[in-house]
Design a protein around this motif. Structure first.
Motif, PDB file in Angstrom:
ATOM      1  N   LEU A 285       0.883  -1.150   0.001  1.00  0.00           N
ATOM      2  CA  LEU A 285      -0.180   0.081   0.031  1.00  0.00           C
ATOM      3  C   LEU A 285       0.939   1.189   0.108  1.00  0.00           C
ATOM      4  CD1 LEU A 285      -2.684  -1.113   2.603  1.00  0.00           C
ATOM      5  CD2 LEU A 285      -3.012  -0.728   0.027  1.00  0.00           C
ATOM      6  N   LYS A 286       1.843   1.003   0.919  1.00  0.00           N
ATOM      7  CA  LYS A 286       2.877   2.378   0.699  1.00  0.00           C
ATOM      8  C   LYS A 286       3.888   2.369  -0.497  1.00  0.00           C
ATOM      9  CE  LYS A 286       6.701   4.141   3.231  1.00  0.00           C
ATOM     10  NZ  LYS A 286       7.963   4.085   4.351  1.00  0.00           N
ATOM     11  N   GLU A 287       3.902   1.434  -1.325  1.00  0.00           N
ATOM     12  CA  GLU A 287       4.755   1.626  -2.287  1.00  0.00           C
ATOM     13  C   GLU A 287       3.560   2.187  -3.382  1.00  0.00           C
ATOM     14  OE1 GLU A 287       5.989  -1.726  -5.882  1.00  0.00           O
ATOM     15  OE2 GLU A 287       6.390  -2.334  -3.967  1.00  0.00           O
ATOM     16  N   TYR A 288       2.509   1.484  -3.507  1.00  0.00           N
ATOM     17  CA  TYR A 288       1.482   2.063  -4.637  1.00  0.00           C
ATOM     18  C   TYR A 288       1.189   3.426  -4.562  1.00  0.00           C
ATOM     19  CZ  TYR A 288       1.275  -3.013  -5.935  1.00  0.00           C
ATOM     20  OH  TYR A 288       1.513  -4.246  -6.243  1.00  0.00           O
ATOM     21  N   GLY A 289       1.057   3.999  -3.129  1.00  0.00           N
ATOM     22  CA  GLY A 289       0.559   5.216  -2.939  1.00  0.00           C
ATOM     23  C   GLY A 289       1.554   6.045  -3.495  1.00  0.00           C
ATOM     24  N   SER A 290       2.879   5.720  -3.171  1.00  0.00           N
ATOM     25  CA  SER A 290       3.848   6.485  -3.853  1.00  0.00           C
ATOM     26  C   SER A 290       3.917   6.504  -5.224  1.00  0.00           C
ATOM     27  CB  SER A 290       5.473   6.159  -3.242  1.00  0.00           C
ATOM     28  OG  SER A 290       6.510   6.858  -3.561  1.00  0.00           O
ATOM     29  N   ALA A 291       4.008   5.384  -6.005  1.00  0.00           N
ATOM     30  CA  ALA A 291       4.038   5.137  -7.455  1.00  0.00           C
ATOM     31  C   ALA A 291       2.856   6.155  -7.969  1.00  0.00           C
ATOM     32  CB  ALA A 291       3.869   3.704  -7.631  1.00  0.00           C
ATOM     33  N   LEU A 292       1.474   6.167  -7.218  1.00  0.00           N
ATOM     34  CA  LEU A 292       0.608   6.716  -7.885  1.00  0.00           C
ATOM     35  C   LEU A 292       0.809   8.200  -7.801  1.00  0.00           C
ATOM     36  CD1 LEU A 292      -2.102   6.075  -8.964  1.00  0.00           C
ATOM     37  CD2 LEU A 292      -3.143   6.531  -6.964  1.00  0.00           C
TER      38      LEU A 292
END
Length: 398
Positions: A76-83
Motif C-alpha cells: 500500500l505504501k509503495e503503490y501510494g508513492s508510485a501513484l
C-alpha cells in the motif's frame, strides 16, 4: 488500417523500462508505427537509473520508488508513492509537450486508472494492459484467503475494466477473465501475447566450464518471489540427487527478487550449495552464455490461481534459446510450450525430478524439444503477431 498516430503515454509501476521487456517492445512497436511515445516508470537500482532519458526515440520519465517490504501494508505504501509520482509526471508531460491521445496503463497495481481518469477528461482514451490478475496474485502471494483486502483488489480490477476503452490481455485465459469477470464487451478485448525479442536470444558457443566440472547444466531464469517456485525447483534438485541418484549436474539460478536470500539459505539446508549457483541479475551477454550452455531449463512455477492462467516469460525465453523445459502442469504453460516441455503433476517435486532425470538420459529428445520451441517463438508466438494485435487494439480506441 492502423489508428492515426498520436501521443501515447504508457504507465508502468512493476519494473523500470527498458528492463521491462514487454513494455519496451510495446513502446518501440508504437514508435515504429509513428506514435510519439512517453513512458512513466520507476527508476531501477543498478540500471535504468536516470530520471529522464530519450532512448531510441522513446521518452522515458522515471521516479524513485522503494520496493515493498512487510506484507500488504508495504505494498500500500509503495503503490501510494508510485501513484503520486505517476500523476505528477503525467501532468508535467501534458504541460510541456501537450495533450495525450492514449493513456496505456500496465498493471499491477490496478490503481493506474485513477491517473488515466484525469487525462480522459481532456480527451485521452484509456488502454488497460492487464499483465497480471491482481486478485489471483493476492491469493497466491499472501495466502490470506478472500479477506477484506482481496475484496478491495477485486473492486479495483472492476474499476479498471469499466474505465477502459480497450483491454489488452496477455493470453486467452486473461481475455476470458475480462469477458466473464470484468463484463467487458468482446470487441474491446485484444490478446497481445508476451514474446521474447528473438534477436536478444542468439545462441553462442557453449562454455563447458560453466558446468563446474559436471556433464550437465540445469538453468533457471527469472524473478525469485514467493509465487515463482524457486523453492520447488530446489526441492526437485534435492529429489534428483536423493531419489534419482543423480549428481551429474550443476544448476544455475539467474535472477533476483524478494526471496533471493531465502532461496540461498534453502539451498544450504538441502545440502545443495556445492551444486547450485545463484548469479543474481546479470547482463544479457552473460545470460545468453548460460542459456547456450544449458542442457535443460527449469520452469518450476507451482500451480496456484495466478500461475495456472499466466504466460511465463521464462518459458518463452527458454524456447527462444532452443532449450527443453521441465514444467509443472499448468494450463497456459502447455499453451505456450506445447511439446517443447515435459510436464510434472502440479507441485509434485518428485515427478519433476524424475522427468529431469529422463531428459538427462535422452539428448536426442532434448534436441527435438528445443527445435520445437524455437520454431514456435519464431512463428505463431512471435512478437510480429503480437505487434499487429497491439496496433489493432489501438485502432479500436478511435
Amino acid at each position: 488500417m492502423w489508428a492515426l498516430p498520436g501521443r501515447a503515454l504508457i504507465l508502468v509501476e512493476n519494473l523500470s523500462v527498458p528492463f521491462d521487456r514487454r513494455v519496451w517492445q510495446e513502446s518501440t512497436t508504437l514508435r515504429d508505427a509513428g506514435w510519439e511515445v512517453h513512458v512513466i516508470c520507476p527508476q531501477g537500482t543498478k540500471r535504468d537509473t536516470e530520471p529522464y532519458v530519450e532512448l531510441d526515440g522513446v521518452r522515458i520519465h522515471r521516479y524513485p520508488l522503494a520496493a515493498a517490504t512487510g506484507g500488504p501494508a508495504g505494498y500500500l505504501k509503495e503503490y501510494g508513492s508510485a501513484l503520486w509520482h505517476t500523476y505528477r509526471l503525467a501532468r508535467r508531460i501534458e504541460r510541456t509537450v501537450g495533450p495525450v491521445d492514449v493513456v496505456h496503463a500496465c498493471n499491477p497495481p490496478d490503481l493506474l486508472f485513477l491517473v488515466a481518469r484525469s487525462l480522459r477528461r481532456r480527451g485521452a482514451k484509456f488502454v488497460f494492459d492487464q499483465h497480471d490478475l491482481v486478485p489471483e496474485l493476492y491469493l497466491s502471494r499472501f495466502g490470506r484467503g478472500e479477506d477484506l483486502l482481496y475484496r478491495a483488489v477485486c473492486r479495483l480490477e472492476r474499476a479498471s475494466y469499466r474505465a477502459a476503452d480497450v483491454v489488452i490481455a496477455t493470453n486467452e485465459s486473461y481475455r476470458q477473465v475480462a469477458l466473464r469477470r470484468g463484463g467487458v464487451a468482446p470487441e474491446k478485448v485484444f490478446v497481445v501475447r508476451s514474446a521474447p525479442a528473438v534477436e536478444r536470444f542468439r545462441r553462442v558457443e557453449p562454455e563447458p566450464e560453466l558446468k563446474r566440472g559436471k556433464p550437465n547444466l540445469l538453468c533457471y531464469l527469472g524473478v525469485m518471489g514467493p509465487q515463482d517456485g524457486v523453492d520447488y525447483a530446489l526441492q526437485a534438485l534435492a529429489a534428483l540427487r536423493d531419489e534419482q541418484g543423480r549428481t551429474d549436474w550443476h544448476a544455475v539460478f539467474v535472477g533476483a527478487g524478494d526471496t533471493f536470500e531465502e532461496m540461498q539459505a534453502l539451498a544450504e539446508r538441502l545440502r545443495l550449495a556445492d551444486q547450485v549457483e545463484f548469479t543474481g541479475r546479470i547482463p544479457d551477454a552473460d545470460l545468453v552464455r548460460y542459456l547456450s550452455t544449458a542442457d535443460i531449463c527449469l520452469s518450476p512455477d507451482p500451480r496456484n490461481p495466478l500461475n495456472d492462467v499466466s504466460t511465463m516469460n521464462k518459458v518463452m525465453e527458454y524456447m527462444a534459446m532452443g532449450k527443453p523445459i521441465v514444467s509443472f502442469e499448468l494450463r497456459e504453460a502447455r499453451v505456450s510450450a506445447g511439446d517443447a516441455a515435459v510436464y510434472a503433476r502440479a507441485n509434485d517435486v518428485s515427478e519433476f525430478a524424475k522427468l529431469t532425470a529422463e531428459l538427462l538420459d535422452d539428448p536426442a529428445q532434448r534436441a527435438r524439444m528445443g527445435e520445437i520451441g524455437r520454431a514456435r517463438v519464431e512463428g505463431p508466438l512471435s512478437w510480429a503477431h503480437s505487434s499487429e494485435a497491439l496496433l489493432t487494439a489501438y485502432n479500436a480506441t478511435e
